[in-house]
Design an enzyme around this catalytic site. Sequence first.
Site, PDB file in Angstrom:
ATOM      1  N   GLY A   1     133.116  46.590 164.374  1.00  0.00           N
ATOM      2  CA  GLY A   1     133.101  47.058 165.753  1.00  0.00           C
ATOM      3  C   GLY A   1     134.512  47.162 166.297  1.00  0.00           C
ATOM      4  O   GLY A   1     135.232  48.135 166.056  1.00  0.00           O
ATOM      5  N   GLY A   2     134.944  46.119 167.015  1.00  0.00           N
ATOM      6  CA  GLY A   2     136.230  46.128 167.721  1.00  0.00           C
ATOM      7  C   GLY A   2     137.406  46.617 166.887  1.00  0.00           C
ATOM      8  O   GLY A   2     138.197  47.457 167.337  1.00  0.00           O
TER       9      GLY A   2
ATOM     10  N   HIS B   1     120.867  48.148 165.714  1.00  0.00           N
ATOM     11  CA  HIS B   1     122.000  47.295 166.101  1.00  0.00           C
ATOM     12  C   HIS B   1     121.510  46.269 167.131  1.00  0.00           C
ATOM     13  O   HIS B   1     120.666  46.584 167.984  1.00  0.00           O
ATOM     14  CB  HIS B   1     123.126  48.158 166.694  1.00  0.00           C
TER      15      HIS B   1
ATOM     16  N   GLU C   1     124.246  41.374 160.346  1.00  0.00           N
ATOM     17  CA  GLU C   1     125.124  41.126 161.488  1.00  0.00           C
ATOM     18  C   GLU C   1     124.567  39.978 162.320  1.00  0.00           C
ATOM     19  O   GLU C   1     123.733  40.201 163.210  1.00  0.00           O
ATOM     20  CB  GLU C   1     125.201  42.377 162.366  1.00  0.00           C
TER      21      GLU C   1
ATOM     22  N   ASN D   1     131.916  51.161 163.853  1.00  0.00           N
ATOM     23  CA  ASN D   1     131.013  51.411 164.977  1.00  0.00           C
ATOM     24  C   ASN D   1     131.841  51.398 166.263  1.00  0.00           C
ATOM     25  O   ASN D   1     132.240  50.337 166.726  1.00  0.00           O
ATOM     26  CB  ASN D   1     129.936  50.315 165.008  1.00  0.00           C
ATOM     27  N   TRP D   2     132.094  52.583 166.796  1.00  0.00           N
ATOM     28  CA  TRP D   2     132.966  52.676 167.979  1.00  0.00           C
ATOM     29  C   TRP D   2     132.236  52.273 169.263  1.00  0.00           C
ATOM     30  O   TRP D   2     132.856  52.156 170.315  1.00  0.00           O
ATOM     31  CB  TRP D   2     133.503  54.101 168.130  1.00  0.00           C
ATOM     32  N   LYS D   3     130.935  52.106 169.183  1.00  0.00           N
ATOM     33  CA  LYS D   3     130.112  51.748 170.356  1.00  0.00           C
ATOM     34  C   LYS D   3     130.389  52.731 171.504  1.00  0.00           C
ATOM     35  O   LYS D   3     130.731  53.882 171.273  1.00  0.00           O
ATOM     36  CB  LYS D   3     130.357  50.305 170.788  1.00  0.00           C
TER      37      LYS D   3
ATOM     38  N   GLY E   1     131.336  40.694 168.218  1.00  0.00           N
ATOM     39  CA  GLY E   1     132.202  40.793 169.395  1.00  0.00           C
ATOM     40  C   GLY E   1     132.645  39.446 169.947  1.00  0.00           C
ATOM     41  O   GLY E   1     133.154  39.354 171.060  1.00  0.00           O
TER      42      GLY E   1
ATOM     43  N   GLU F   1     122.728  45.200 169.747  1.00  0.00           N
ATOM     44  CA  GLU F   1     122.898  45.596 171.158  1.00  0.00           C
ATOM     45  C   GLU F   1     121.742  46.490 171.600  1.00  0.00           C
ATOM     46  O   GLU F   1     121.329  46.461 172.767  1.00  0.00           O
ATOM     47  CB  GLU F   1     124.259  46.290 171.340  1.00  0.00           C
TER      48      GLU F   1
ATOM     49  N   SER G   1     132.782  40.453 163.918  1.00  0.00           N
ATOM     50  CA  SER G   1     134.167  39.998 164.055  1.00  0.00           C
ATOM     51  C   SER G   1     134.978  40.132 162.762  1.00  0.00           C
ATOM     52  O   SER G   1     135.845  39.288 162.480  1.00  0.00           O
ATOM     53  CB  SER G   1     134.220  38.555 164.578  1.00  0.00           C
TER      54      SER G   1
HETATM   55  C1  PEP Z   1     129.297  45.681 165.537  1.00  0.00           C
HETATM   56  O1  PEP Z   1     129.260  46.147 166.658  1.00  0.00           O
HETATM   57  O2  PEP Z   1     128.498  46.105 164.675  1.00  0.00           O
HETATM   58  C2  PEP Z   1     130.268  44.637 165.241  1.00  0.00           C
HETATM   59  C3  PEP Z   1     130.211  44.042 164.096  1.00  0.00           C
HETATM   60  O3  PEP Z   1     131.212  44.370 166.220  1.00  0.00           O
HETATM   61  P1  PEP Z   1     132.547  43.443 166.072  1.00  0.00           P
HETATM   62  O4  PEP Z   1     133.192  43.810 164.761  1.00  0.00           O
HETATM   63  O5  PEP Z   1     133.372  43.781 167.238  1.00  0.00           O
HETATM   64  O6  PEP Z   1     132.070  42.023 166.056  1.00  0.00           O
END
Ligand code: PEP
Length: 253
Positions: free
Chosen positions: A234-235, A95, A167, A10-12, A173, A97, A213
Site C-alpha cells: 500500500g503506502g 481488500h 493481509e 495498491n494506490w488506494k 497501514g 478496507e 506495512s
Molecule cells: C494494502 O493496502 O493492501 C496494504 C498492504 O497497505 P500498507 O502496505 O500501507 O500496509
Amino acid sequence: MQKPRIVAGNWKMNLRLQAGIHLADEIVRGNRPEDVQCILAPPFIHLPLIARKLEQHGIGLAAQNCYEYSTGPYTGEISPDMLQSAGVAYVIVGHSERRLHFQESNALLYRKSLAVFEAGLIPIFCCGEPLEVRQQGKEKAFVEQQLEESLFPLSAEYLSQIIIAYEPVWAIGTGHVASPDQAQEMHVFIRDKIRSRIGDASAAVLPILYGGSVKPDNASGLFAMEDINGALVGGASLVAKDFLEIMASFPNS
Ligand code: PEP
C-alpha cells in the site's frame, strides 16, 4: 516449475490523475528485475491512461474493486468486463478496507471473484484476520472461513489461476508488519487448504503474497521465506524509489 515472484502496488484512493501518470512513468523507467511481475492498482479513473503507459513494458494493471455483474442499471459501479476493455488484467477482491467500510461479505466476494474470472481477468483475493482474532489465537480458523466461503465454490480450474494476498488487518497501514515467521506460517496454512482443492502441482506455484506495512527495510526478510511469493504493497507503492527497492528485495535465484 519456477515459483512466482509478484509485487503489486495498491494506490488506494490516492493521487490526482497527473500525479498517478507521473508515478507510473517513474516505475516504467525504473530498474525492475526481470523475474518479478510488477502490478499497479491505481484508482479507476487512472486506468485507461496508465494502461497506455504500461504497454510493452511487462507491467500488469489491476483495478482495486469491481461490481459483480457485467452490465445493467447499477449507477456508479464498474464491471469486470468494462475493466477488461480498458486494458486491466487483475482485480483486487476483498481488500479489508472494502470488507470494513463497504460491508463486503465472503458470499459477495465469491460472486465478485467468479465475475472477474468470467471476464477473463485474475482476482488478487485478499484475506486476513483482525487484531482481536489473532489475540484470541483464532487467525487460522478465520482465514479458513474466508477461503471456504469465497474461494472454495470456484472451480479448480479458476482457483488454480488466482493470486492470494494474506493481509493481516492489524498490519495494514499501521507500520506493524507481521514477522517473516508469522507470515510464513499462515502462507503454509493457506497453501495447504488450497492444495486440497487444486492438487499438489498447482498449489506449489500458487502465488501467495503478503501485505501489511511492507517497506524496503523489511521486504527481504519476508521474501526469504519459502511460501511468500511477493507482496501487495500500500503506502510504499506511492513512492517509486521504495516500490522499486521492494521489487529488488528477493533473494538471488
Ligand atoms: C494494502 O493496502 O493492501 C496494504 C498492504 O497497505 P500498507 O502496505 O500501507 O500496509
